[in-house]
Structure formats: C-alpha cells, structure tokens
Design an enzyme around this catalytic site. Structure first.
Site, PDB file in Angstrom:
ATOM      1  N   HIS A  48      27.339  34.031 -24.564  1.00  0.00           N
ATOM      2  CA  HIS A  48      27.883  34.931 -25.637  1.00  0.00           C
ATOM      3  C   HIS A  48      29.273  34.462 -25.919  1.00  0.00           C
ATOM      4  CE1 HIS A  48      24.664  37.647 -25.684  1.00  0.00           C
ATOM      5  NE2 HIS A  48      24.712  37.899 -24.591  1.00  0.00           N
ATOM      6  N   GLU A 152      17.106  41.286 -16.580  1.00  0.00           N
ATOM      7  CA  GLU A 152      17.669  42.019 -17.565  1.00  0.00           C
ATOM      8  C   GLU A 152      16.691  42.996 -18.551  1.00  0.00           C
ATOM      9  OE1 GLU A 152      21.096  39.896 -19.518  1.00  0.00           O
ATOM     10  OE2 GLU A 152      19.681  38.307 -19.170  1.00  0.00           O
TER      11      GLU A 152
END
Length: 261
Positions: A48, A152
């Site tokens: 990210h 996740e």
C-alpha cells in the site's frame, strides 16, 4: 549485518513482544529515526506504499544502520516480488492475503533456497554483497530471513488449521482491517465480531506454538493483544503517527494562543 539483526530479533521475540511501525515513506531518514527511537523492526510497505524497489534499498540501509530489523511487505504472493525484496537486503518478507496452506507453502518456497525452498538464485545482489560473500555462507545466511504470512479474510480463517501446520513460517500476522471487511464490518477493528475471531485465532495458534503478529493503531488495542500473547506487534503507520503528532502540536499551539489573548 542482517544475520546479527535476525539473531537478535529472534532472541527478543522468544523472550517477549516486539514492537515496530508500518512505514510508507520513501525517505530513509524516517526509517533511521524509528530505529534510533528503539523500534525493534519496521514493516516497509510495498503493498500500500508508493516506494519503489530502488528507493527501498535506502530504507533497508537506514534500518540496518540504526540497528532495526527491516521487513518488506511485498505486493502479493509473487515469487518475483519476494525474491527482489530479499535480494535488496530485507531481513524478512511479509506476504499479504494468504488464504490457505498452498499459499503458505508457496511463500516459504519463494523465500528460501534449497533445501528449504526454491528461491531463484542470483549472487550478484546487495544481499550477497554483490557477489562478494562466499557462496555457501550467503545461501546459509539468506535462509535465515523471516517469513511472515498475513491471514486477513474469512477464507483464511476457515483454513486456519491447515495453515498453522505449514512448516517454515516464522510468524502468522492477523490483518484486522481486511478481516473486519470480510466479516461485514469494514474498518471496525474493535467490533465484537472481529475481536472474537482474532481471539480464536490467537488461541489456536498458541496451542500449536505458532508466533502471532497483528496491527494496532491505538494504545488500548496494543495493550489488549500484547496481554493476549501476540508477540509481533505493529503499531500504526509512519504517516499516521506524524499526522497525529502534528495535530497534537497544533492543538497545543491553539490553546497557548488563546491563553495569550
């Protein structure tokens, strides 16, 4: 240098929790400062974050200079991404979105040389001192790099038992934000659904002797998961920490200015 950092880190995490931020900065000064401030590790974010592979080399150098373990979160479960991160000197790789045992095994294979894996071989890289290291010494040292996999989502939770059984994974990292999304409460990392699911993961992992990590962005959640036995604790993100510090300074300045009127 990484071998010393890795040995020290492994000793620390055996003895108790370790602490470090995610970092999206392309400026190695911030990474170096985090090391001098006493952080045990930094997760240098390529999933990210905007930092290029070429720029990331200097972030790794900065972490090493300051005595802090440099971990790169790679973009994905990609043999190339994992190999490149290790080639430039990362002491560990953190691989996002691992959903099953096959993915966990693939991560280990991509991060380790024979006989522990099938990582592509090139000695003319920074991690091997650009071919300056003796060959066998380099391959042995390279195989000490940490493999951290991120669990996740709901699919990963459903496959938890088989993931926990995979050999060669050093740390299982629970990503609370993506987990919250998969549970229908995006961004609500302290929602009872998320906390309950994370607590179950922690319990099963501890029974199996697997070291756990997670992300926290408040002192309360940091304390909660530290007390629960999570050892690899990432606290917030460099840009968020800086924003919060600047907002606090601004608030104090405004209070002082008001008192002078």
């Amino acid at each position: 240098m990484n071998q010393r950092l890795i040995e020290s880190f492994r000793q620390k995490i055996r003895e108790g929790p370790v602490f470090g931020p995610f970092m999206k900065t392309g400026d190695p000064a911030f990474v170096e400062a985090a090391g001098y401030a006493g952080c045990d590790f930094a997760i240098l974010d390529m999933e990210h974050g905007p930092t290029s592979l070429q720029e990331m080399q200097n972030n790794i150098r900065a972490a090493q200079v300051a005595g802090m373990l440099p971990v790169i979160r790679v973009t994905s479960l990609s043999e190339t991404a994992i190999s490149q991160a290790l080639d430039i000197g990362a002491a560990g790789v953190q691989i996002p979105q691992i959903c099953d045992a096959a993915g966990a095994r693939a991560a280990v294979r991509a991060a380790r040389y024979y006989p522990k894996g099938e990582r592509g071989v090139c000695r003319f890289v920074r991690a091997a001192h650009y071919s300056g290291m003796e060959r066998s010494a380099y391959f042995e040292e390279a195989n000490q790099a940490l493999v951290i996999i991120q669990l996740e989502g709901r699919e990963a939770v459903e496959n938890l038992e088989e993931i926990l059984a995979v050999e060669g994974v050093d740390i299982l990292f629970i990503g609370p934000y993506d987990l919250s999304q998969s549970l229908g409460v995006p961004g609500q990392t302290t929602h009872p659904k998320v906390v309950e699911q994370m607590a179950q993961i922690v319990s099963r992992a501890q029974e199996k002797g697997v070291v756990l990590g997670t992300f926290t962005d408040s002192a309360d959640t940091l304390k909660t998961w530290m007390e629960a036995g999570v050892r690899y604790l990432s606290y917030s993100v460099d840009v968020g920490i800086f924003t919060e510090a600047c907002a606090g300074l601004r608030a104090r300045f405004d209070a002082m200015r008001a008192s002078c009127r």
